[in-house]
Design an enzyme around this catalytic site. Structure first.
Site, PDB file in Angstrom:
ATOM      1  N   HIS A  81       0.826  -1.220   0.000  1.00 42.52           N
ATOM      2  CA  HIS A  81       0.000   0.000   0.000  1.00 42.52           C
ATOM      3  C   HIS A  81       0.863   1.274   0.000  1.00 42.52           C
ATOM      4  O   HIS A  81       1.992   1.221  -0.453  1.00 42.52           O
ATOM      5  CB  HIS A  81      -0.982  -0.036   1.167  1.00 42.52           C
ATOM      6  CG  HIS A  81      -1.686  -1.369   1.266  1.00 42.52           C
ATOM      7  ND1 HIS A  81      -2.734  -1.721   0.455  1.00 42.52           N
ATOM      8  CD2 HIS A  81      -1.420  -2.460   2.048  1.00 42.52           C
ATOM      9  CE1 HIS A  81      -3.116  -2.962   0.742  1.00 42.52           C
ATOM     10  NE2 HIS A  81      -2.325  -3.438   1.689  1.00 42.52           N
ATOM     11  N   GLU A 120      -2.601   0.357   7.901  1.00 43.49           N
ATOM     12  CA  GLU A 120      -1.682  -0.674   7.408  1.00 43.49           C
ATOM     13  C   GLU A 120      -0.433  -0.095   6.743  1.00 43.49           C
ATOM     14  O   GLU A 120       0.698  -0.524   7.026  1.00 43.49           O
ATOM     15  CB  GLU A 120      -2.404  -1.592   6.408  1.00 43.49           C
ATOM     16  CG  GLU A 120      -1.501  -2.708   5.854  1.00 43.49           C
ATOM     17  CD  GLU A 120      -2.227  -3.654   4.899  1.00 43.49           C
ATOM     18  OE1 GLU A 120      -3.419  -3.420   4.625  1.00 43.49           O
ATOM     19  OE2 GLU A 120      -1.578  -4.627   4.447  1.00 43.49           O
ATOM     20  N   HIS A 124       2.464  -6.973   4.804  1.00 44.01           N
ATOM     21  CA  HIS A 124       1.061  -6.575   4.959  1.00 44.01           C
ATOM     22  C   HIS A 124       0.580  -6.902   6.362  1.00 44.01           C
ATOM     23  O   HIS A 124       1.217  -7.676   7.086  1.00 44.01           O
ATOM     24  CB  HIS A 124       0.183  -7.318   3.936  1.00 44.01           C
ATOM     25  CG  HIS A 124       0.413  -6.859   2.532  1.00 44.01           C
ATOM     26  ND1 HIS A 124      -0.405  -5.961   1.888  1.00 44.01           N
ATOM     27  CD2 HIS A 124       1.413  -7.161   1.653  1.00 44.01           C
ATOM     28  CE1 HIS A 124       0.071  -5.724   0.671  1.00 44.01           C
ATOM     29  NE2 HIS A 124       1.183  -6.442   0.497  1.00 44.01           N
ATOM     30  N   GLU A 141       1.505 -11.624   6.137  1.00 45.13           N
ATOM     31  CA  GLU A 141       0.417 -10.936   6.857  1.00 45.13           C
ATOM     32  C   GLU A 141       0.782 -11.039   8.335  1.00 45.13           C
ATOM     33  O   GLU A 141       0.591 -12.079   8.974  1.00 45.13           O
ATOM     34  CB  GLU A 141      -0.933 -11.624   6.585  1.00 45.13           C
ATOM     35  CG  GLU A 141      -1.389 -11.606   5.124  1.00 45.13           C
ATOM     36  CD  GLU A 141      -2.085 -10.301   4.704  1.00 45.13           C
ATOM     37  OE1 GLU A 141      -2.040  -9.322   5.486  1.00 45.13           O
ATOM     38  OE2 GLU A 141      -2.655 -10.274   3.604  1.00 45.13           O
TER      39      GLU A 141
HETATM   40 ZN   LIG Z   1      -2.328  -5.318   2.579  1.00 50.14          ZN
END
Ligand SMILES: [Zn+2]
Length: 497
Positions: A329, A343, A396, A462
């Site tokens: 992102h 995030e 992430h 993640e």
């Molecule tokens: Zn993400």
């Protein structure tokens, strides 16, 4: 990418007793020994199973041995050292092991006596001498045997580092190494030689304090390799002439004893000689290793010359690799949000922490973004491709509509480098769960764009759920962000070793 075995403690223990030490990795070795004669013999053993010609120089006459390097390369001959009066028995044994038919002695009878000539002839070996009344003349006479050539090298004949650093390049290309006194003009016989030859370039190794500006101004088309230190000179030479090589020799920058005879082996292996301090790599050398992707090392000298900590560091499999860190992102794309966290900020922070951990590993780290900017998924893949990445890690955090979902998971894709990607994912996942104390959701296979389209081993991490209160409190904490970074760093290191 390199593949090596696990580090063997035994190899380190052995290094105290033996002259040739293999690293954990078969492609990194130390050529040491009890003294310089031993080191020279171990260099010879490593590089030559036999040799019809051997070059012998005085153990203290670094100028002679370095000037002889291009000649040694030309005849594919190892250089062995001797004291003036008699051959060391170890040297004699090595000459016999090599099954040498001829010996070239460099230096006058004060350096290598006629008694040694007789000793060698008694072994049935033909002997000739390249002599001279001083080191400058010896170097000129070696040059005459090699040349005339289109390029010559000039270095300080009264200090060894700059001549040592240029020797592998000079040798490989057949360019003679001419010596000069830093405080004076070129010797008239050296100047005459240069004036007579069709020289298109004169390579000067060392700054103006080693080879004067006057000398510089009196030779054809000079190219100088200078620097603020001997380390910088050696790095500059490596960067200019060995950027396509993956091999390098590393030796102590303040003594010549270990390195003297290694330069011809370095030339054979198309490797630069990088000078180091015993306990740490100078910045210029670190940068040279990282930027040139050097990964296969030969250390010249024992642990007192180049410490085991330096040897272990350069032997790590991650050395010379390029790692791309991809914080997800950014900019107009904030990613997931929850508990006042975003995030794009969390992942950038953690990726930067991993970058700083990796900065000491001699790998090259490329971050797809360093700031809060937007990047398309394809730009991320392209960045990895262009940088010649060997591994790609995308950062992430997870989110779900229900706050109960929690834990850590790492993704890989099987389109490219499937097995390696899975292995990298497993290593990172194991460390992350251990460090973060999060629920282990496992390693998963799935086609996220950045890992599906990256051809090198690639994973998408993640780290935890931003939508879960327990996970989110960890993501908010500096302590846990550092734990996450340490874990991902560890996972990457484990993957390589
Ligand atoms: Zn993400």
């Amino acid at each position: 990418m390199k593949k090596k075995l696990l580090l063997s403690v035994l190899a380190l223990v052995m290094s105290l007793f033996v002259g040739i030490q293999a690293s954990a990795a078969a492609d990194d070795i130390r050529l040491g020994g009890n003294d310089r004669f031993d080191v020279a013999i171990n260099v010879s053993k490593n590089g030559w199973s036999s040799a019809s010609t051997v070059i012998i120089a005085n153990w203290d006459a670094y100028g002679d041995a370095l000037a002889a390097t291009p000649l040694a390369y030309k005849y594919n001959a190892p250089i062995l050292l001797t004291k003036p009066i008699a051959l060391d028995s170890r040297v004699k044994t090595e000459i016999q092991r090599l099954n040498a038919k001829s010996v070239i002695i460099v230096g006058g009878t004060i350096s290598v006596s006629d008694n040694i000539v007789r000793e060698l002839r008694n072994l049935g070996i033909s002997v000739r001498r390249i002599s001279g009344s001083n080191r400058v003349e010896v170097a000129n006479n070696i040059a005459k045997e090699i040349g005339p050539t289109s390029k010559v090298v000039i270095a300080d004949g009264f200090n060894f580092p700059d001549a040592l650093s240029i020797a592998p390049y000079a040798a490989r290309n057949g360019y003679p190494i001419l010596l000069t006194n830093p405080k004076s003009l070129l010797d008239s016989s050296t100047q005459a030689l240069i004036d007579q030859w069709p020289i298109s370039q004169t390579i000067i190794s060392g700054g103006p304090l080693s080879v004067s500006e006057t000398v510089y101004n009196n030779v054809p088309n000079p190219r100088r390799f200078g620097g603020n230190s001997r380390f910088e000179v050696s790095a500059n030479i490596a960067n200019a002439y060995f950027s396509a090589s993956t091999a390098a020799f590393v030796t102590k920058g303040s003594i010549f004893a270990d390195a003297l005879t290694g330069s011809v082996l370095a030339a054979k292996k198309n490797a630069p000689i990088l000078l180091t301090e015993p306990d740490r790599l100078p910045v210029a050398i670190t940068n040279s290793i990282v930027n040139n992707g050097l990964s296969r090392f030969t250390v010249l000298g024992g642990p007192i010359s180049v410490s085991d900590s330096v040897f272990v560091k350069i032997s790590n499999n991650i050395v010379g690799e390029t790692i791309v860190l991809d914080p997800g992102h950014g900019g107009t794309d904030p990613g997931a949000a929850g508990y006042s966290l975003v995030e794009k900020e969390i992942v950038l922070d953690i990726a930067k922490r991993v970058n700083s951990k990796l900065s000491n590993s001699l790998s090259k780290v490329v971050m797809t973004r360093q700031t809060d900017t937007y990047l398309s998924l394809d730009q991320r893949v392209k960045t990895a491709e262009k940088s010649g990445a060997d591994a790609f890690v995308s950062f992430h955090v997870n989110s779900y509509t229900s706050g109960s979902a929690n834990g850590t998971e790492t993704w890989y894709d099987s389109t490219y480098a499937s097995a390696s990607s899975k292995k990298l994912a497993e290593e990172i996942q194991t460390e992350l769960v251990k460090a973060m104390g999060t629920r282990d959701r496992g390693v998963k296979e799935g086609g996220f764009y950045v890992i599906r389209n990256s051809k090198m081993p690639s994973v998408l991490v993640e780290i935890a759920f931003i939508s879960n209160s327990t996970d989110a409190s960890k993501l908010a904490s500096n302590t846990y962000r550092q734990k996450a970074a340490d874990a991902i760093y560890k996972g990457i290191m484990n993957y390589y070793n």
